[in-house]
Each structure stands twice: as structure tokens, then as C-alpha cells.
Write a protein that holds these residues in place. Structure first.
Motif, mmCIF file in Angstrom:
data_model
loop_
_atom_site.group_PDB
_atom_site.id
_atom_site.type_symbol
_atom_site.label_atom_id
_atom_site.label_comp_id
_atom_site.label_asym_id
_atom_site.label_seq_id
_atom_site.Cartn_x
_atom_site.Cartn_y
_atom_site.Cartn_z
ATOM 1 N N MET A 54 24.684 18.512 -46.054
ATOM 2 C CA MET A 54 24.400 19.944 -45.993
ATOM 3 C C MET A 54 23.013 20.239 -46.566
ATOM 4 O O MET A 54 22.221 20.991 -45.975
ATOM 5 N N VAL A 55 22.691 19.620 -47.704
ATOM 6 C CA VAL A 55 21.379 19.833 -48.327
ATOM 7 C C VAL A 55 20.273 19.264 -47.435
ATOM 8 O O VAL A 55 19.215 19.889 -47.253
ATOM 9 N N ALA A 56 20.505 18.075 -46.866
ATOM 10 C CA ALA A 56 19.493 17.457 -46.006
ATOM 11 C C ALA A 56 19.228 18.313 -44.765
ATOM 12 O O ALA A 56 18.071 18.502 -44.359
ATOM 13 N N MET A 57 20.287 18.828 -44.151
ATOM 14 C CA MET A 57 20.107 19.650 -42.955
ATOM 15 C C MET A 57 19.486 21.006 -43.294
ATOM 16 O O MET A 57 18.718 21.559 -42.499
ATOM 17 N N GLN A 58 19.802 21.542 -44.478
ATOM 18 C CA GLN A 58 19.171 22.787 -44.903
ATOM 19 C C GLN A 58 17.676 22.573 -45.108
ATOM 20 O O GLN A 58 16.844 23.400 -44.710
ATOM 21 N N THR A 59 17.323 21.444 -45.725
ATOM 22 C CA THR A 59 15.905 21.119 -45.922
ATOM 23 C C THR A 59 15.201 20.942 -44.583
ATOM 24 O O THR A 59 14.068 21.409 -44.390
ATOM 25 N N ALA A 60 15.870 20.255 -43.641
ATOM 26 C CA ALA A 60 15.275 20.062 -42.314
ATOM 27 C C ALA A 60 15.087 21.394 -41.595
ATOM 28 O O ALA A 60 14.061 21.616 -40.930
ATOM 29 N N THR A 61 16.053 22.291 -41.737
ATOM 30 C CA THR A 61 15.937 23.615 -41.111
ATOM 31 C C THR A 61 14.793 24.410 -41.715
ATOM 32 O O THR A 61 14.016 25.069 -41.003
ATOM 33 N N ASP A 62 14.654 24.342 -43.038
ATOM 34 C CA ASP A 62 13.539 25.039 -43.699
ATOM 35 C C ASP A 62 12.193 24.466 -43.258
ATOM 36 O O ASP A 62 11.229 25.218 -43.045
ATOM 37 N N ASN A 63 12.126 23.146 -43.132
ATOM 38 C CA ASN A 63 10.875 22.530 -42.663
ATOM 39 C C ASN A 63 10.558 22.947 -41.228
ATOM 40 O O ASN A 63 9.380 23.156 -40.869
ATOM 41 N N VAL A 118 28.381 22.787 -40.049
ATOM 42 C CA VAL A 118 29.532 21.882 -39.948
ATOM 43 C C VAL A 118 29.758 21.163 -41.273
ATOM 44 O O VAL A 118 30.898 21.040 -41.755
ATOM 45 N N ALA A 119 28.675 20.660 -41.888
ATOM 46 C CA ALA A 119 28.795 19.976 -43.176
ATOM 47 C C ALA A 119 29.310 20.925 -44.257
ATOM 48 O O ALA A 119 30.092 20.522 -45.130
ATOM 49 N N THR A 136 15.294 21.437 -32.119
ATOM 50 C CA THR A 136 15.666 20.632 -33.284
ATOM 51 C C THR A 136 16.249 21.511 -34.390
ATOM 52 O O THR A 136 17.224 21.132 -35.052
ATOM 53 N N ARG A 137 15.659 22.691 -34.573
ATOM 54 C CA ARG A 137 16.141 23.597 -35.618
ATOM 55 C C ARG A 137 17.570 24.046 -35.336
ATOM 56 O O ARG A 137 18.383 24.182 -36.253
ATOM 57 N N LYS A 138 17.881 24.301 -34.067
ATOM 58 C CA LYS A 138 19.249 24.693 -33.715
ATOM 59 C C LYS A 138 20.244 23.590 -34.069
ATOM 60 O O LYS A 138 21.340 23.851 -34.570
ATOM 61 N N ILE A 139 19.843 22.333 -33.831
ATOM 62 C CA ILE A 139 20.727 21.204 -34.131
ATOM 63 C C ILE A 139 20.938 21.073 -35.629
ATOM 64 O O ILE A 139 22.076 20.935 -36.105
ATOM 65 N N THR A 140 19.849 21.104 -36.418
ATOM 66 C CA THR A 140 19.979 20.944 -37.867
ATOM 67 C C THR A 140 20.747 22.108 -38.491
ATOM 68 O O THR A 140 21.532 21.917 -39.423
ATOM 69 N N SER A 141 20.537 23.308 -37.966
ATOM 70 C CA SER A 141 21.267 24.468 -38.482
ATOM 71 C C SER A 141 22.760 24.338 -38.198
ATOM 72 O O SER A 141 23.601 24.624 -39.072
#
Length: 323
Positions: free
Chosen positions: A280-289, A27-28, A17-22
Motif C-alpha cells: 500500500m505504501v509503495a503504490m501510494q508513493t508510486a501514485t504520488d510520483n 486493493v492493498a 500507470t497512475r490508474k494501475i498504481t492507484s
């Protein structure tokens, strides 16, 4: 307590999941950069057109065209901007929520059937259809690939309806892009055009950075304020000695439709850039989580593994003592 095999499976799942969000964040980020470039390319035209209109207003031109005439509202239209896809935080939800509130307000005054919706984006189109609203077409392609030609078509259709008296007011609902970390949900009157409020509106945008952290935003804001102070000190008056032919009213009757086209296209570009920034912010937050969850799972896995080793050693020691 879950077994080591279960914890290892969860670690592998979170890693995927982290690879996908990153990847989605990268891309964003790239798309945001292209959206910022599109806004930058539009700004010279916007700046010059605004300067001309401000100069005419400063000259106290009492020009009244059909496009700036306020009249009682019996029928209105809403142009609502969302995205075609999800995973961008509250970007779509907040826009649809504001649209619902505006429709409810107008429904109490003029009736729900007298509110027309022009949906820019698949999310708002599907929601408006589900709510049974009066949807005027489907413009989802513009949300992915903004272009001025289609915006002018929509603006001309709205202008014709306004001119013919079929609608009495047009409003825009979109996100104004200020920076990668700040997008402001905006409700703006499109027709009739209020030049005073439009020309005094907030046009501030940070088009140089795709960093969305709070510390970086504060630094960029302070740097921008210092640059604005320097520009104010070195500002030079422009030559405003325009030759207006044949007369002021005729020129404004041509400029106001062009300004209306610009307003719609600017709202589209702002919404497009805001979408990519929000994603971009949402995916960065998801990656951090995901990173934090991986840290906890690895700690839990190591504790479980250490506990298993300890238990095995105790069994060996206990067996040797008994012997």
C-alpha cells in the motif's frame, strides 16, 4: 526538446500507470484491513495463553520440558516468511537478505548442508532453490491465505524433529507488524522456547488505521500512549488462583506446544499484514510520483504549445510586415 505529440504520448502513458498504481493501492488497503481483523481475532487467545504462562512463571514453576531445553546446535532450521508477488517495496528483499546473512553465519559454524529452510512464500522459495539451500517443502499457499491448520502442521513437524534430535534450533525470519507505516524485520528463536524473552517481547500493534503518513503515525502514537496511561490507572488484578492438575510439569508440557503453534501463526499473520501495508505504501508513493511527473509534463506541454503559438504569430506578423 521533444515534440508536443511525444509529450502528449508520455502524459497518456503516465496516466495509465497512475490508474494501475492507484487501484493496486486501494486493493492493498482492503487486504490490509482484512489482515488486521485476522490479527484482532487471534489476540484474545494470545492474551489469555500468555497470561496463564506468566502466572505459572510468577509462581516460580521449575518445569523443564524438551521444548525449552537449550542444547548445542549441530543442525538448525529457518522458517522464512515472504510474499508470492512483488511491488511491495523492500519487503521481500530485506527478508531474503537477512536469511542469506543467517545462513552464512550458520554455514561457518555447522556447514551449509545442515541448515534447513522452510519457505513461506514463493519469493523466498525461488531464492532458496536458486542458492542451492536445503529446502524442506513449498508453502506458498500460506502467504496468500493464512490459516492456523497448516501452521500447526508445520509447527508439529518442526517440534517432532526437535524432539527426535534431528534439529537443535529453529528460527523465524519475518516482519513484525506495528502499524501501516512501520513493519520491523524480526529474527526470533522458535525452538527451544525461551518463555522469558517471548513473554517480554514487543506485542504492540496498531490495528485500527491504514494511514501510513508520518504525521498520522505520530498522532496515533501519542493517542495510543495516552490510552495506555489511562488503562494503567484503571487496571484491575485478575484472579490467578488456577487449580493445576495433575501437576505443573504436565500442564506446561501441553501448553508449550500450543504456544509454539501460536508463535508460528502469529508470525504468519504479522508477515501477511506487513506485506499488504508495504504494498500500500509503495503504490501510494508510486501514485504520488506519477502525479508529480504529470504536473511536470503538463507544464512542459503547455510551454511547448505556447511556444508554437508564439512562433506562428511571429511568422504571421513577419509576413505582413514584408508585404
Amino acid at each position: 526538446m521533444p515534440s508536443l505529440k511525444e509529450i502528449k504520448g508520455r502524459i497518456a502513458s503516465v496516466n495509465s500507470t497512475r490508474k494501475i498504481t492507484s487501484a493496486m493501492k486501494m486493493v492493498a488497503s482492503s487486504k490490509l484491513h482484512h489482515a488486521q481483523v485476522a490479527i484482532q481475532n487471534m489476540l484474545p487467545y494470545e492474551t489469555m495463553l500468555e497470561h496463564i504462562l506468566k502466572s505459572f512463571l510468577a509462581a516460580e514453576a521449575e518445569a523443564h520440558t524438551i521444548f525449552d531445553k537449550v542444547r548445542p546446535v549441530r543442525r538448525c532450521a529457518l522458517v522464512v516468511f515472504t510474499s508470492n508477488s512483488s511491488l511491495c517495496g523492500g519487503f521481500n528483499g530485506n527478508t531474503i537478505k537477512m536469511m542469506t546473512h543467517v545462513v552464512d553465519d550458520y554455514a561457518r559454524e555447522i556447514g551449509r548442508e545442515n541448515v534447513e529452510i522452510y519457505p513461506i512464500g514463493r519469493k523466498v522459495y525461488e531464492k532458496a532453490q536458486k542458492m542451492g539451500l536445503n529446502v524442506q517443502g513449498e508453502f506458498s499457499a500460506l502467504a496468500d491465505k493464512p490459516n492456523a491448520h497448516d501452521c500447526i502442521k508445520i509447527a508439529m513437524e518442526l517440534g517432532k524433529k526437535f524432539y527426535d534430535g534431528e534439529i537443535d534450533k529453529v528460527e523465524l525470519i519475518y516482519h513484525h507488524f506495528k502499524s501501516a507505516g512501520s513493519q520491523i524485520l524480526t529474527r526470533k528463536t522458535f525452538l527451544p522456547i525461551d518463555l522469558e524473552s517471548e513473554l517480554n517481547a514487543d506485542h504492540e500493534r496498531d490495528l485500527t488505521s491504514i494511514i501510513a503518513t508520518k504525521e498520522s503515525q505520530e498522532y496515533l502514537k501519542k493517542r495510543g500512549e495516552r490510552q495506555q496511561e489511562k488503562e494503567k490507572e484503571s487496571v484491575k488484578p485478575l484472579n490467578d488462583n488456577f487449580l493445576v492438575e495433575p501437576d505443573m510439569d504436565t500442564v506446561l508440557s501441553q501448553l508449550l506446544p500450543k504456544y509454539a503453534h501460536l508463535l508460528l501463526y502469529t508470525a504468519l499473520l504479522d508477515s501477511n499484514a506487513s506485506e499488504h501495508a508495504a504494498r500500500m505504501v509503495a503504490m501510494q508513493t508510486a501514485t504520488d510520483n506519477a502525479d508529480e511527473l504529470l504536473r511536470q509534463l503538463n507544464l512542459q506541454y503547455n510551454k511547448g504549445r505556447q511556444q508554437a503559438i508564439t512562433n506562428e504569430l511571429l511568422d504571421i506578423v513577419g509576413g505582413s510586415v514584408n508585404n
